[in-house]
Design an enzyme around this catalytic site. Structure first.
Site, PDB file in Angstrom:
ATOM      1  N   GLU A 165      -0.042  -9.436  -0.661  1.00 40.75           N
ATOM      2  CA  GLU A 165      -1.455  -9.788  -0.446  1.00 40.75           C
ATOM      3  C   GLU A 165      -2.218  -9.810  -1.768  1.00 40.75           C
ATOM      4  O   GLU A 165      -3.076 -10.666  -1.986  1.00 40.75           O
ATOM      5  CB  GLU A 165      -2.089  -8.798   0.544  1.00 40.75           C
ATOM      6  CG  GLU A 165      -1.519  -8.985   1.945  1.00 40.75           C
ATOM      7  CD  GLU A 165      -1.945  -7.898   2.918  1.00 40.75           C
ATOM      8  OE1 GLU A 165      -1.753  -6.701   2.579  1.00 40.75           O
ATOM      9  OE2 GLU A 165      -2.456  -8.228   3.992  1.00 40.75           O
ATOM     10  N   GLY A 215       0.895  -5.103   0.919  1.00 35.55           N
ATOM     11  CA  GLY A 215      -0.303  -5.236   0.077  1.00 35.55           C
ATOM     12  C   GLY A 215       0.015  -5.848  -1.288  1.00 35.55           C
ATOM     13  O   GLY A 215      -0.855  -6.440  -1.923  1.00 35.55           O
ATOM     14  N   ALA A 229       0.862  -1.181   0.000  1.00 35.13           N
ATOM     15  CA  ALA A 229       0.000   0.000   0.000  1.00 35.13           C
ATOM     16  C   ALA A 229       0.897   1.230   0.000  1.00 35.13           C
ATOM     17  O   ALA A 229       2.066   1.164   0.410  1.00 35.13           O
ATOM     18  CB  ALA A 229      -0.895  -0.020   1.234  1.00 35.13           C
ATOM     19  N   GLU A 231       4.926  -5.009   7.259  1.00 38.12           N
ATOM     20  CA  GLU A 231       4.103  -4.007   7.961  1.00 38.12           C
ATOM     21  C   GLU A 231       4.539  -3.777   9.402  1.00 38.12           C
ATOM     22  O   GLU A 231       4.375  -2.680   9.942  1.00 38.12           O
ATOM     23  CB  GLU A 231       2.622  -4.422   7.952  1.00 38.12           C
ATOM     24  CG  GLU A 231       1.924  -4.262   6.611  1.00 38.12           C
ATOM     25  CD  GLU A 231       2.026  -5.467   5.696  1.00 38.12           C
ATOM     26  OE1 GLU A 231       2.903  -6.321   5.928  1.00 38.12           O
ATOM     27  OE2 GLU A 231       1.224  -5.551   4.753  1.00 38.12           O
TER      28      GLU A 231
END
Ligand code: HXC
Length: 258
Positions: free
Chosen positions: A112, A109, A66, A132
């Site tokens: 993911e 992300g 992200a 993260e």
């Protein structure tokens, strides 16, 4: 296809290819990119000429997660109301098979996103991780769930709690990727795999994807019952009649997708 600024789209036969394209930000998945990605996926999903989809980045990076700049000052309410993470559910809801072609970094992300796809083709240089914890957060788009279901608790703990990066070879050993190929080959390999899949009976393909995903969500008894129901259902399709007739007549089947 719509006009996009953070992704590039092209079709290869029956395969829709989406390239994440924010190279200067290591393909960080900002909200524009995620919205465009999900819009392009929806377009390919609705297109009867497309049978499978490939998502890729570039040789150096699939996606570095992200966008940290975008979310650094966010409040919980901002994160909730933006619907950002809900966009991953839209990817999960795509009915056609999606292959991630990963080279270089797939982090946070980005990892993911790869795990939200149905198959992963990796280059030898692929590196997967959930960093993260270094930002004082945890994975929020399935990293603690999909990773653990695939690699088991102990490796997942190390990846999520201590930023252990997995090499392509380790990812293959842990069952996280379908195949590892030299970097010059990873995209072609993914496209060839997607093309093979795209030639298959469309309704059976869609139901097959659903049924495999069901295995991750139910008990064995429920999963088997689900599989049996959709197996019976496929006998209502023209493609089942055609597939079996073609076998008996020793010729290739002609799928109608009906
Ligand atoms: C915003 C990012 C970024 C990110 C890299 N960049 N990752 N920008 N968000 N996630 C930008 C850098 O700021 C820099 O921009 C440029 O890309 C190149 O990055 P460098 O760090 O200079 O490159 P390098 O030294 O080669 O290191 C590459 C890297 C590193 C290992 C990938 O950039 C990195 O660790 N990135 C962050 C990875 C991460 O923490 N991901 C998780 C995010 S949280 P400038 O302008 O300085 O050149 C997350 C939560 C998901 O994903 C939850 C729900 C979806």
């Amino acid at each position: 296809m719509g006009e996009y600024t953070t992704i590039l789209t092209e079709t290869h036969g029956k395969v829709g290819l989406i390239r994440l394209n924010r190279p200067r930000a290591y393909n960080a998945l900002n909200s524009t990119l995620m919205r465009e990605l999900t819009a392009a996926l929806a377009e390919y999903d609705a297109d009867p000429n497309i049978g499978a989809i490939v998502i890729t980045g570039n040789e150096k990076v699939f996606a570095a997660g992200a966008d940290i700049k975008e979310m650094s000052e966010a409040t919980p309410v901002d994160m909730l109301t933006s619907g950002y993470i809900d966009l991953f559910d839209r990817i999960r809801a795509v009915r056609k098979p999606i292959i991630a072609a990963v080279s270089g970094w797939a982090l946070g992300g980005g990892f993911e996103l790869a795990m939200t796809c149905d198959m992963i083709v990796a280059s030898e240089t692929a590196k997967f991780g959930q960093p993260e914890i270094n930002l004082g957060i945890i994975p929020g788009a399935g990293g603690t769930q999909r990773l653990t279901r695939t690699v088991g608790k102990y490796i997942a703990m190390e990846v999520v709690l201590n930023d252990r990066k997995l090499t392509a070879e380790e990812a293959a050993r842990f069952g996280l990727v379908n195949r590892v190929v030299p970097v010059e080959r990873y995209l072609d390999e993914a496209l060839e795999l997607a093309q093979q899949i795209a030639e298959r009976a469309p309704i059976a393909l869609q139901i097959a994807k659903e049924a495999v995903n069901k295995a991750l969500e139910t008990s064995l008894t429920e999963g088997l019952a689900y599989e049996r129901r959709v197996f019976y259902l496929l006998f209502a399709t023209e493609d089942q009649k055609e597939g079996m007739k073609a076998f008996l007549e020793k010729r290739p089947p002609q799928w109608s997708g009906k």
